[in-house]
Design an enzyme around this catalytic site. Structure first.
Site, mmCIF file in Angstrom:
data_model
loop_
_atom_site.group_PDB
_atom_site.id
_atom_site.type_symbol
_atom_site.label_atom_id
_atom_site.label_comp_id
_atom_site.label_asym_id
_atom_site.label_seq_id
_atom_site.Cartn_x
_atom_site.Cartn_y
_atom_site.Cartn_z
ATOM 1 N N ASP A 11 0.861 -1.175 0.000
ATOM 2 C CA ASP A 11 0.000 0.000 0.000
ATOM 3 C C ASP A 11 0.906 1.237 0.000
ATOM 4 O OD1 ASP A 11 -2.331 1.689 0.507
ATOM 5 O OD2 ASP A 11 -1.570 1.803 2.558
ATOM 6 N N MET A 12 0.355 2.367 -0.371
ATOM 7 C CA MET A 12 1.167 3.580 -0.430
ATOM 8 C C MET A 12 0.902 4.529 0.742
ATOM 9 S SD MET A 12 1.324 4.310 -4.552
ATOM 10 C CE MET A 12 2.246 5.818 -4.268
ATOM 11 N N GLY A 46 -4.913 2.579 -3.527
ATOM 12 C CA GLY A 46 -6.182 3.154 -3.928
ATOM 13 C C GLY A 46 -6.008 4.323 -4.872
ATOM 14 N N LYS A 173 -7.925 -5.188 -3.385
ATOM 15 C CA LYS A 173 -6.494 -5.413 -3.566
ATOM 16 C C LYS A 173 -6.140 -6.898 -3.565
ATOM 17 C CE LYS A 173 -5.082 -0.926 -1.681
ATOM 18 N NZ LYS A 173 -4.221 -0.234 -0.702
ATOM 19 N N SER A 197 -5.133 0.269 6.173
ATOM 20 C CA SER A 197 -6.551 0.649 6.197
ATOM 21 C C SER A 197 -7.451 -0.485 5.731
ATOM 22 C CB SER A 197 -6.773 1.888 5.321
ATOM 23 O OG SER A 197 -6.057 2.989 5.838
#
Length: 246
Positions: A11-12, A46, A173, A197
Site C-alpha cells: 500500500d502507499m 487506492g 487489492k 486501512s
C-alpha cells in the site's frame, strides 16, 4: 525452514509513504535490497495510476501495479492488464448521496479525478472506476454506509477512518494481487501484503504473510499476521529485514 516470499505488495498512503508523502531513504534502500533478492515489489494502492507512477519510477519498479483498489491491474507501468468499470448510474446515485449529506466527495474516471469542487454532469460520457466520501461526522458517515449497502453490487472499504471508498463488487487489492500472481506464476502463499486501512484488509487476509503498519486501523492490526513499525518509523524496511533479507 525460512519461508521464501517472492512478491511484496505495498500500500502507499500510510504504508510506503511517510506522513509527508515521501519514501524515506531507509525504506528505499531496503526495497532495493528486496529487489536484489529477486522479490517482485508491487505497488497496491487506492491511488490512480498517474498518482502512483512517480513513486514507482522513484523506486525503479518495472513490475506489475495494482491501482484504484484493484479496479486496475497493470502488467508493468503503462501496460494495462485489466480494468473494471462502474456504471454511470451508480456514480450518479452516490453523487446524490454526497450532496444530500453535504460531505466532501471524489470520483476516479480513467482520465482524471473529479471532486466536489470540480464535477462533471455528463457522467455517461466517462469511464468510472471508484467513488469516495469523506466526513468527520460519524453519524453522517454511517448513514452513507447504510445507503451504499442497500444499493448492492458495491465493494465498500476505506483508506482512513473518516472516509468510504467504493469500487465494483469483488474489486479489491486481494483480487488484484491474485491477478498479479497469475501473471508471475506465483501462489498467494508467496506474497507479503502490507497496509494500514480497510482497503488493505482483504489483501492482508489473503496473503501468505499479512502485515499491518503500526499506524494501521485497529481491525487491520487484529487481522494481520505481523504488526510492524509505523510509516514514519520505516515499517516496510523492518518487514524486508525480518522476512526477506535474513
Amino acid at each position: 525452514m525460512k519461508k521464501e516470499y517472492k512478491l511484496l505488495a505495498l500500500d502507499m498512503d500510510g504504508t510506503l509513504l511517510t506522513s509527508d508523502h515521501i519514501i524515506s531513504p531507509v525504506t528505499s534502500t531496503w526495497i532495493q535490497k528486496a529487489k536484489e533478492r529477486g522479490v517482485h515489489v508491487c505497488l497496491s494502492t487506492g491511488r490512480s495510476f498517474e498518482s502512483a507512477l512517480p513513486y514507482g519510477e522513484e523506486l525503479g519498479l518495472l513490475t506489475p501495479m495494482i491501482t484504484v483498489n484493484g479496479s486496475e491491474v497493470w502488467r508493468a507501468p503503462h501496460d494495462l492488464l485489466e480494468r473494471s468499470l462502474m456504471e454511470p448510474k451508480l456514480i450518479s446515485d452516490m453523487h446524490a448521496i454526497a450532496l444530500k449529506e453535504d460531505c466532501w466527495f471524489w470520483a476516479y474516471s480513467t482520465e482524471r479525478v473529479y471532486n466536489k469542487d470540480h464535477w462533471v454532469e455528463a457522467l455517461e460520457r466517462k469511464e468510472w472506476l471508484k467513488f469516495g466520501f469523506h466526513t468527520e461526522d460519524d453519524e453522517a458517515r454511517h448513514r452513507i454506509l447504510m445507503q451504499l449497502q442497500n444499493m448492492g453490487g458495491l465493494e465498500i472499504t476505506n483508506s482512513s477512518p473518516h472516509n468510504l471508498e467504493v469500487n465494483p463488487q469483488g474489486m479489491n487489492k486481494a483480487a488484484g494481487i491474485r491477478k498479479v500472481c497469475d501473471l508471475l506464476g506465483l501462489d498467494m502463499s508467496e506474497v507479503i501484503a502490507v497496509g494500514d486501512s480497510m482497503n488493505d484488509l482483504a489483501a492482508i487476509q489473503a496473503a501468505g504473510l499479512g502485515v499491518a503498519m503500526g499506524n494501521a486501523q485497529q481491525v487491520v492490526r487484529e487481522a494481520a499476521d505481523f504488526v510492524t513499525a509505523s510509516n514514519d518509523e520505516d515499517g516496510i524496511a523492518k518487514v524486508i529485514e525480518k522476512f526477506i533479507c535474513v
